[in-house]
Write a protein that holds these residues in place. Sequence first.
Motif, PDB file in Angstrom:
ATOM      1  N   GLN A 134      38.006  32.570  45.611  1.00  0.00           N
ATOM      2  CA  GLN A 134      39.254  32.691  46.355  1.00  0.00           C
ATOM      3  C   GLN A 134      39.220  32.089  47.758  1.00  0.00           C
ATOM      4  N   PHE A 187      43.457  42.410  37.001  1.00  0.00           N
ATOM      5  CA  PHE A 187      43.801  40.990  37.073  1.00  0.00           C
ATOM      6  C   PHE A 187      42.902  40.167  36.152  1.00  0.00           C
ATOM      7  N   ILE A 190      45.440  39.902  45.801  1.00  0.00           N
ATOM      8  CA  ILE A 190      46.174  39.952  44.539  1.00  0.00           C
ATOM      9  C   ILE A 190      47.200  41.080  44.542  1.00  0.00           C
ATOM     10  N   TYR A 194      51.180  39.580  43.545  1.00  0.00           N
ATOM     11  CA  TYR A 194      51.092  39.222  42.128  1.00  0.00           C
ATOM     12  C   TYR A 194      51.884  40.236  41.309  1.00  0.00           C
TER      13      TYR A 194
END
Length: 318
Positions: free
Chosen positions: A161, A295, A225, A229
């Motif tokens: 990331q 995720f 996230i 998301y």
Amino acid sequence: FMILLPQLPECWAYRYVPPWPVAKYPEIKTLMKPDRRLVWIVIMMLLSQLAALYLVKDLHWKWVIFWAYVFGSCLNHSMTLAIHEVSHNFAFGHNKSLWNRWFGMLANLPIGVPYSVSFKRYHMDHHRYLGADGIDVDIPTDFEGWFFCTTFRKFMWVVLQPLFYAFRPLFINPKPITSLEIINTSVQIIFNIIIYYVFGVKSLVYMLAASLLGLGLHPISGHFIAEHYMFLKGHETYSYYGPLNYLTFNVGYHNEHHDFPNIPGKNLPLVRKIAAEYYDTLPCYNSWVKVLYDFVMDDTISPYSRIKRPPKGQEVLE
């Protein structure tokens, strides 16, 4: 899936929230003031990391990496969120914007990679045009959505990331380099050279590894996230109310933050308390670790699970 929605008004870019909370609870306006503690907290964090750089300089390599993950990663990730606070001018106030930029460079030092000035420029776009295609660099590229679609690939995407966040702006929305960015880079390079010559290569590796590990596969990184998301269709932004907010300047209060970007993190719990009727009914998280796990393991979620809007002035794509 990348859902494409029309551009919303700039002031409420990510979900339309009427100005009722302020009208009904005018005391919220009193929370829109600088966080004077931020300066001292950042200085203490910087001194703590300098002490760690001294302590690891003679350790075996395995312990250098161990402490980089266990201690340095938490501190450096927390420092990036202090820089987030500084980017909103919460250290010295809006009337001393340049002071905030210089202070952001100071907070940037233990991270090892110059980014505080650039982050400010792109983060303001994130607030004004959340999800706008080609503007908001928080949106993954088409390649990320296409390639990182399996369980293992999504795991690697989480690990990497920090690299995607660093290089994505160059592909999505490159901007001319400013003099402050040049200064930020120069100051950081000089600091890194000093660390190398004073403490040695292990301390320099510890510092850089702490940033790479802390912004990758790390419990705190769940906020990347968790924030936008779309685990639930129709809900673009989520808050997190778990204990890691104490290490992250309450960045978990993300609905509150986007509703009131002029309120520093320390006051966001008060926003939720005052206007509880607007936030208590929204879906939220209590574990960033679970967010990361879901995720990676959920086949219906990928880097494409974001709301995307056309740039302002363009028609909605079908």
